[in-house]
Enzyme design. Structure first.
Site, PDB file in Angstrom:
ATOM      1  N   TRP A  51       0.827  -1.211   0.000  1.00  0.00           N
ATOM      2  CA  TRP A  51       0.000   0.000   0.000  1.00  0.00           C
ATOM      3  C   TRP A  51       0.856   1.253   0.000  1.00  0.00           C
ATOM      4  CZ3 TRP A  51      -4.464  -1.061  -1.738  1.00  0.00           C
ATOM      5  CH2 TRP A  51      -5.126  -2.243  -1.391  1.00  0.00           C
TER       6      TRP A  51
ATOM      7  N   LYS B  19     -11.520  -2.198   7.640  1.00  0.00           N
ATOM      8  CA  LYS B  19     -10.614  -3.085   8.366  1.00  0.00           C
ATOM      9  C   LYS B  19     -10.992  -3.170   9.843  1.00  0.00           C
ATOM     10  CE  LYS B  19      -8.243  -3.305   4.549  1.00  0.00           C
ATOM     11  NZ  LYS B  19      -7.274  -2.330   4.065  1.00  0.00           N
TER      12      LYS B  19
ATOM     13  N   ASP C 262      -1.169   6.617   6.808  1.00  0.00           N
ATOM     14  CA  ASP C 262      -2.214   5.677   6.399  1.00  0.00           C
ATOM     15  C   ASP C 262      -2.391   4.670   7.537  1.00  0.00           C
ATOM     16  OD1 ASP C 262      -3.809   3.706   5.339  1.00  0.00           O
ATOM     17  OD2 ASP C 262      -2.588   3.335   3.552  1.00  0.00           O
TER      18      ASP C 262
HETATM   19  C1  LIG Z   1      -6.821  -1.829   2.665  1.00  0.00           C
HETATM   20  C2  LIG Z   1      -5.786  -0.801   2.669  1.00  0.00           C
HETATM   21  C3  LIG Z   1      -5.770   0.232   1.717  1.00  0.00           C
HETATM   22  C4  LIG Z   1      -6.750   0.312   0.570  1.00  0.00           C
HETATM   23  O1  LIG Z   1      -8.008   0.638   1.011  1.00  0.00           O
HETATM   24  P1  LIG Z   1      -9.209   0.839  -0.033  1.00  0.00           P
HETATM   25  O2  LIG Z   1     -10.329   1.295   0.850  1.00  0.00           O
HETATM   26  O3  LIG Z   1      -9.473  -0.480  -0.678  1.00  0.00           O
HETATM   27  O4  LIG Z   1      -8.801   1.867  -1.017  1.00  0.00           O
HETATM   28  C5  LIG Z   1      -4.768   1.177   1.828  1.00  0.00           C
HETATM   29  N1  LIG Z   1      -3.850   1.144   2.797  1.00  0.00           N
HETATM   30  C6  LIG Z   1      -3.833   0.152   3.720  1.00  0.00           C
HETATM   31  C7  LIG Z   1      -2.797   0.161   4.786  1.00  0.00           C
HETATM   32  C8  LIG Z   1      -4.803  -0.845   3.688  1.00  0.00           C
HETATM   33  O5  LIG Z   1      -4.792  -1.817   4.604  1.00  0.00           O
END
Ligand SMILES: *Cc1c(COP(=O)(O)O)cnc(C)c1O
Length: 354
Positions: free
Chosen positions: A99, A190, A166
């Site tokens: 990511w 998540k 993030d």
């Molecule tokens: C799942 C995830 C993403 C992507 O998220 P989306 O909602 O599918 O765009 C980005 N960064 C991390 C750390 C993730 O776990």
């Protein structure tokens, strides 16, 4: 039937949250209407946004320097929204996983990117703390928990430039000094709610320095002015996140969840370390308390192990398609009993096959 849900995302949510949010689809707050049928500008919904905002600030101990937004486009949209709003020339990034790598790829479309550390040639199995952040960068971007490989940043650097993080896969999982961040984003699927909504927490004074036009939906300032209802937001996901936030406080807040998450993770890593058949490849100090990855030492046992856990109503244990192996995502709502149950299965597998 008891199902042990180790999915990485969308993933397990508190049972009572799912129940209440299901009820609201039939009859929201006794109104006779479904949550899916009410206006996003109704008083009822404005109260929900207000409550969710209030709870996030209280849980994370944030003052009014911060704005809370509920946006769409996933964390993926944030990969470009962040540079759109914050990058004039150059920003620095940590390349700690899939990511993070994608975030870098997007940022490069807006300006120069300085990668201060990349774990790529070590398969992202560790995160260095040995890097220097130049203070003439527009911001510093990192990923607190790397969902796919299973690493987690335990400490964050000190710097005078805004730290953008993030936190998609470990928001609300531990206590941190959240005031050290200029901007935090996390997609909800998540640890918080359903997919289709992203929480953005931004320190207002880092905005407004950009010298170019920003399309309205991409502009944090416009979302702040419009209180997250510039356009029709994901009413359902925002409502469900409000329920999860209440659940977090009822559990005892981040200090309780952190202890509980550490306990679950330690039990599982201890088992992986002592079990003859499994191994974890992450450096000890970077092991994630949210996504525990492990591999069979002998790949030819894969079929047998898969048969065993699938039979026992364990779901979502397969590793990410890029990595293979196994990944147990043990987010806030994953009960301790599910971890204990998985450990029993691993022990039984060892007894049978080693
Ligand atoms: C799942 C995830 C993403 C992507 O998220 P989306 O909602 O599918 O765009 C980005 N960064 C991390 C750390 C993730 O776990």
């Amino acid at each position: 039937m008891k199902i042990h849900n180790f999915n990485a995302g969308p993933s397990v949510l508190p049972k009572e949250v799912v129940k209440k949010s299901a009820q609201s689809i039939i009859n929201f707050n006794g109104s006779g209407l479904s949550l899916l049928e009410i206006s996003h500008r109704s008083i009822d919904f404005l109260e929900i946004i207000e409550k969710a905002t209030f709870l996030i600030k209280r849980i994370m101990n944030l003052n009014d320097d911060y704005a809370i937004l509920f946006l769409q486009g996933g964390a993926t949209l944030q990969f470009s929204m962040v540079p759109y709003n914050l990058m004039n020339q150059e920003a620095s990034y940590l390349d700690t996983g899939f990511w993070a790598h994608n975030a870098i790829k997007e940022a490069k479309k807006f300006g120069k990117v300085k990668v201060l550390f990349s774990g790529k040639n070590k398969n992202y199995t560790y995160i260095s703390t040995n890097y220097h952040i130049p203070c003439d960068m527009d911001y510093f971007h990192c990923t607190s928990n790397n969902t796919i490989v299973g690493t987690q940043m335990k400490i964050f650097p000190r710097t005078s430039i805004p730290i953008v993080c993030d936190m998609s896969s470990d928001i609300f999982s531990r206590k941190l000094d959240f005031c050290q961040f200029g901007l935090i984003y996390a997609s909800a699927q998540k640890n918080v709610s359903s997919a289709g909504m992203t929480i953005v927490i931004v320190k207002k004074n880092i905005l407004g320095t950009i010298r170019k036009n920003i399309p309205s939906y991409m502009d944090y300032k416009i979302h702040i002015q419009n209180n997250s209802i510039l356009n029709t937001p994901n009413v359902f996901s925002i409502y469900t996140s409000m329920l999860t936030l209440k659940w977090i406080e009822n559990q005892g807040g981040l200090s309780f969840l952190e202890k509980n998450n550490q306990k679950k993770a330690k039990l599982l890593y201890d088992e992986i370390d002592q079990n003859n058949l499994f191994e974890n490849k992450i450096h000890q100090e970077n092991r994630s308390n949210m996504n525990v990855t492990f591999f069979l030492k002998e790949k030819n046992l894969e079929k047998e192990f898969n048969k065993m856990w699938k039979k026992e109503n364990i779901v979502g244990l397969d590793g990410h398609r890029y990595l293979g192996g196994y990944r147990a995502s043990i987010y806030n709502a994953l009960p301790l009993e599910s971890v204990q149950f998985l450990i029993e299965i691993m022990k039984e597998f060892e007894r049978k096959f080693s």
